[in-house]
Design an enzyme around this catalytic site. Sequence first.
Site, PDB file in Angstrom:
ATOM      1  N   HIS A 272       2.719   2.428  -4.936  1.00 63.14           N
ATOM      2  CA  HIS A 272       2.932   2.980  -3.593  1.00 63.14           C
ATOM      3  C   HIS A 272       4.420   3.257  -3.367  1.00 63.14           C
ATOM      4  O   HIS A 272       4.794   4.307  -2.837  1.00 63.14           O
ATOM      5  CB  HIS A 272       2.466   1.998  -2.510  1.00 63.14           C
ATOM      6  CG  HIS A 272       0.999   1.770  -2.456  1.00 63.14           C
ATOM      7  ND1 HIS A 272       0.461   0.499  -2.412  1.00 63.14           N
ATOM      8  CD2 HIS A 272      -0.047   2.623  -2.409  1.00 63.14           C
ATOM      9  CE1 HIS A 272      -0.855   0.598  -2.338  1.00 63.14           C
ATOM     10  NE2 HIS A 272      -1.194   1.883  -2.346  1.00 63.14           N
TER      11      HIS A 272
ATOM     12  N   LYS B 177     -12.976  -2.068   4.601  1.00 60.26           N
ATOM     13  CA  LYS B 177     -12.598  -2.430   3.237  1.00 60.26           C
ATOM     14  C   LYS B 177     -12.414  -3.940   3.075  1.00 60.26           C
ATOM     15  O   LYS B 177     -12.158  -4.401   1.973  1.00 60.26           O
ATOM     16  CB  LYS B 177     -11.295  -1.720   2.832  1.00 60.26           C
ATOM     17  CG  LYS B 177     -11.487  -0.300   2.357  1.00 60.26           C
ATOM     18  CD  LYS B 177     -10.197   0.189   1.717  1.00 60.26           C
ATOM     19  CE  LYS B 177     -10.375   1.519   1.027  1.00 60.26           C
ATOM     20  NZ  LYS B 177      -9.125   1.969   0.399  1.00 60.26           N
TER      21      LYS B 177
ATOM     22  N   ARG C  11      -3.585   8.959  -9.477  1.00 59.60           N
ATOM     23  CA  ARG C  11      -3.408   8.171 -10.693  1.00 59.60           C
ATOM     24  C   ARG C  11      -4.200   8.742 -11.855  1.00 59.60           C
ATOM     25  O   ARG C  11      -3.774   8.692 -12.988  1.00 59.60           O
ATOM     26  CB  ARG C  11      -3.850   6.723 -10.463  1.00 59.60           C
ATOM     27  CG  ARG C  11      -2.981   5.977  -9.474  1.00 59.60           C
ATOM     28  CD  ARG C  11      -3.621   4.683  -9.102  1.00 59.60           C
ATOM     29  NE  ARG C  11      -4.883   5.000  -8.428  1.00 59.60           N
ATOM     30  CZ  ARG C  11      -5.578   4.153  -7.706  1.00 59.60           C
ATOM     31  NH1 ARG C  11      -5.182   2.922  -7.572  1.00 59.60           N
ATOM     32  NH2 ARG C  11      -6.701   4.520  -7.124  1.00 59.60           N
TER      33      ARG C  11
ATOM     34  N   SER D 222      -4.303  -1.538  -5.451  1.00 60.98           N
ATOM     35  CA  SER D 222      -4.315  -2.745  -4.615  1.00 60.98           C
ATOM     36  C   SER D 222      -5.544  -3.594  -4.918  1.00 60.98           C
ATOM     37  O   SER D 222      -5.472  -4.823  -4.927  1.00 60.98           O
ATOM     38  CB  SER D 222      -4.295  -2.368  -3.134  1.00 60.98           C
ATOM     39  OG  SER D 222      -3.080  -1.758  -2.789  1.00 60.98           O
TER      40      SER D 222
END
Length: 169
Positions: free
Chosen positions: A21, A45, A99, A137
């Site tokens: 990030h 989440k 990514r 994460s």
Amino acid sequence: MADGGLIGLYPGTFDPITNGHLDIIGRAAQLCSKLVIGVARNAGKGPLFPTAERVEMVRAEIAPIAERTGTEIDVQAFDSLLIAFAQQVSAQVIVRGLRAVSDFDYEFQMAGMNARLDQRIETIFLMASERHQFISSRFVKEIAQLGGDISSFVPKLTLERTLRRVGRP
């Protein structure tokens, strides 16, 4: 472009913020005169950190980037539709990091939907640097909870807080 330069919005849950990030934030800050980091509340989440703590961690970790680049970087929590938040902060671009090809499929669809909702706001994609392409994460949390070493994936303050949060010294 607005008076004073390009305003960008980099949204995410940042639960926790990773070196990946920070890499995207640093590169986006070089493109924008103002960058808003939007910390999504996203209770769906099941975040490890409450929103206020994520905002605090992001602010602490991005301070050196703002100083180094001279870019105004603002961190705000949001729980609205992303495009509505982008409009609220006068963003002209939404910054997204990619990514892998799997990220692109999802992000391409989101960019298309956002363009349908407000065609004045562009989405720009920044490819993750090679050394950060595998960091997420979700993996950081899982590795930390299972006793693994996450020190190369997150900055120091975030490392300490994450280890405390998962009950590790």
